[in-house]
Design a protein around this motif. Structure first.
Motif, PDB file in Angstrom:
ATOM      1  N   TYR A 118     -15.118   7.657 -19.287  1.00 25.45           N
ATOM      2  CA  TYR A 118     -15.762   8.217 -18.092  1.00 25.45           C
ATOM      3  C   TYR A 118     -16.862   7.279 -17.586  1.00 25.45           C
ATOM      4  O   TYR A 118     -17.062   7.135 -16.381  1.00 25.45           O
ATOM      5  N   PHE A 119     -17.575   6.653 -18.504  1.00 19.61           N
ATOM      6  CA  PHE A 119     -18.642   5.717 -18.132  1.00 19.61           C
ATOM      7  C   PHE A 119     -18.065   4.531 -17.358  1.00 19.61           C
ATOM      8  O   PHE A 119     -18.576   4.152 -16.300  1.00 19.61           O
ATOM      9  N   SER A 134     -17.188  14.712  -9.602  1.00 20.23           N
ATOM     10  CA  SER A 134     -17.189  13.662  -8.593  1.00 20.23           C
ATOM     11  C   SER A 134     -18.402  13.791  -7.681  1.00 20.23           C
ATOM     12  O   SER A 134     -19.093  12.805  -7.400  1.00 20.23           O
ATOM     13  N   THR A 135     -18.671  14.998  -7.218  1.00 21.08           N
ATOM     14  CA  THR A 135     -19.814  15.228  -6.339  1.00 21.08           C
ATOM     15  C   THR A 135     -21.129  14.877  -7.038  1.00 21.08           C
ATOM     16  O   THR A 135     -22.021  14.257  -6.442  1.00 21.08           O
ATOM     17  N   PHE A 136     -21.247  15.258  -8.296  1.00 21.97           N
ATOM     18  CA  PHE A 136     -22.447  14.954  -9.075  1.00 21.97           C
ATOM     19  C   PHE A 136     -22.661  13.440  -9.171  1.00 21.97           C
ATOM     20  O   PHE A 136     -23.765  12.927  -8.941  1.00 21.97           O
ATOM     21  N   THR A 137     -21.605  12.721  -9.494  1.00 23.74           N
ATOM     22  CA  THR A 137     -21.680  11.267  -9.648  1.00 23.74           C
ATOM     23  C   THR A 137     -21.985  10.578  -8.323  1.00 23.74           C
ATOM     24  O   THR A 137     -22.814   9.663  -8.256  1.00 23.74           O
ATOM     25  N   ILE A 140     -20.078  22.499 -13.142  1.00 21.65           N
ATOM     26  CA  ILE A 140     -20.320  21.173 -13.729  1.00 21.65           C
ATOM     27  C   ILE A 140     -20.445  21.235 -15.245  1.00 21.65           C
ATOM     28  O   ILE A 140     -21.226  22.027 -15.789  1.00 21.65           O
ATOM     29  N   ASP A 141     -19.675  20.386 -15.918  1.00 22.73           N
ATOM     30  CA  ASP A 141     -19.790  20.199 -17.361  1.00 22.73           C
ATOM     31  C   ASP A 141     -20.785  19.047 -17.568  1.00 22.73           C
ATOM     32  O   ASP A 141     -20.449  17.880 -17.397  1.00 22.73           O
ATOM     33  N   TYR A 142     -22.022  19.372 -17.945  1.00 24.82           N
ATOM     34  CA  TYR A 142     -23.087  18.374 -17.985  1.00 24.82           C
ATOM     35  C   TYR A 142     -22.914  17.365 -19.125  1.00 24.82           C
ATOM     36  O   TYR A 142     -23.465  16.256 -19.049  1.00 24.82           O
ATOM     37  N   ILE A 143     -22.175  17.719 -20.139  1.00 21.68           N
ATOM     38  CA  ILE A 143     -21.895  16.752 -21.209  1.00 21.68           C
ATOM     39  C   ILE A 143     -21.049  15.607 -20.655  1.00 21.68           C
ATOM     40  O   ILE A 143     -21.280  14.438 -20.947  1.00 21.68           O
ATOM     41  N   LYS A 144     -20.060  15.959 -19.847  1.00 22.90           N
ATOM     42  CA  LYS A 144     -19.219  14.942 -19.208  1.00 22.90           C
ATOM     43  C   LYS A 144     -19.967  14.243 -18.075  1.00 22.90           C
ATOM     44  O   LYS A 144     -19.716  13.066 -17.782  1.00 22.90           O
ATOM     45  N   ALA A 145     -20.866  14.954 -17.404  1.00 20.19           N
ATOM     46  CA  ALA A 145     -21.560  14.399 -16.244  1.00 20.19           C
ATOM     47  C   ALA A 145     -22.590  13.334 -16.617  1.00 20.19           C
ATOM     48  O   ALA A 145     -22.865  12.435 -15.825  1.00 20.19           O
ATOM     49  N   ALA A 177     -25.162   7.975 -15.582  1.00 17.87           N
ATOM     50  CA  ALA A 177     -25.763   6.728 -16.060  1.00 17.87           C
ATOM     51  C   ALA A 177     -25.047   5.524 -15.462  1.00 17.87           C
ATOM     52  O   ALA A 177     -25.682   4.561 -14.995  1.00 17.87           O
ATOM     53  N   ALA A 178     -23.725   5.578 -15.450  1.00 18.41           N
ATOM     54  CA  ALA A 178     -22.939   4.477 -14.892  1.00 18.41           C
ATOM     55  C   ALA A 178     -23.114   4.386 -13.376  1.00 18.41           C
ATOM     56  O   ALA A 178     -23.074   3.290 -12.801  1.00 18.41           O
ATOM     57  N   ALA A 179     -23.306   5.533 -12.714  1.00 21.54           N
ATOM     58  CA  ALA A 179     -23.493   5.550 -11.262  1.00 21.54           C
ATOM     59  C   ALA A 179     -24.756   4.795 -10.860  1.00 21.54           C
ATOM     60  O   ALA A 179     -24.783   4.102  -9.837  1.00 21.54           O
ATOM     61  N   ILE A 180     -25.801   4.919 -11.669  1.00 17.39           N
ATOM     62  CA  ILE A 180     -27.053   4.204 -11.388  1.00 17.39           C
ATOM     63  C   ILE A 180     -26.842   2.698 -11.486  1.00 17.39           C
ATOM     64  O   ILE A 180     -27.256   1.929 -10.613  1.00 17.39           O
TER      65      ILE A 180
END
Length: 242
Positions: free
Chosen positions: A3-4, A43-46, A188-193, A198-201
């Motif tokens: 996911y990262f 997706s929206t969260f990222t 939202i599953d925050y463990i997956k999010a 982190a990668a989005a930043i």
């Protein structure tokens, strides 16, 4: 870890081109086993995280048309909210077919862009098309970026060099409200999010730096290539019944 890496690649491309990254991330998450609702929420969260950091970076380089961005973004918000809310009541098959149709329309617009004159439209039409874009962005979980490139180019006649930054800024506004709805609905599953964020930043930093080094024509060509690849991939997945 998967996911990262996925978020890093999509966020870098999304920030670089101005499409947000959700248009790539959502179907990729579905292929990894997420439901349409979960994929849209993650997706929206990222996309929101990426857009927030990318907006900061583009603003430092003075590559955002804030006047157009705010006007368009505020019109998109109601449609985005309605689209996110509608996910719970719309069949997954409809979301998948809509996604495919949207990609096809975007490809046609950009493929024939030399034959399409810049469109002079009134205030009402801009409001209407922004609402429609917001609805599609919300229900598809893609932040609106892929719609915004043609919109800024043909309707708002934004400078090419400011299109990626302005698009990311609008994505930030629209995804903020879509994210709020997903949080409220506990989608939202925050463990997956967490690894996605982190990668989005990191991706936002890489993408904005690359944008300064490549030509505007290359950015547009990358947009076209990504749209075509996504359309063909989605069509193949639909034909396979996935």
């Amino acid at each position: 870890m998967l996911y990262f890496i996925l978020s890093l690649v999509t966020s870098t491309l999304g920030s670089l081109i101005g499409i947000g990254g959700g248009v790539i991330l959502r179907p990729s998450l579905k292929l990894l086993g997420e439901s349409a609702k979960s994929a849209a929420a993650l997706s929206t969260f990222t996309v929101f995280i990426m857009a927030a950091f990318s907006t900061y970076k583009y603003n430092k380089n003075k590559k955002i048309d804030f006047r157009t961005g705010i006007k368009t973004g505020l019109f998109i918000v109601p449609g985005s909210y309605i689209g996110t809310f509608a996910i719970a009541y719309v069949p997954e098959s409809f979301i998948n077919f809509t996604y495919l149709f949207v990609l096809f329309v975007l490809i046609c617009l950009m493929f024939f862009k030399e034959k399409i004159h810049k469109i002079e439209v009134n205030y009402f039409f801009k409001l209407l098309i922004s609402l429609i874009i917001g609805f599609c962005a919300g229900i598809l979980g893609i932040g609106g970026g892929p719609f915004l490139i043609p919109l800024l180019m043909f309707v708002f006649q934004t400078e090419i060099k400011k299109i990626p930054g302005t698009s990311v800024f609008i994505v930030f506004i629209s995804s903020l409200f879509s994210l709020a709805q997903h949080i409220f609905d506990n989608n939202i599953d925050y463990i997956k999010a967490l690894p996605l964020a982190a990668a989005a930043i990191i991706g936002s930093v890489i993408g904005t730096k690359l944008n300064r080094k490549i030509s505007d024509k290359t950015v547009i060509n990358l947009y076209n290539i990504i749209m075509i690849m996504l359309f063909l991939g989605s069509l193949a997945a639909l034909a396979a019944g996935k």
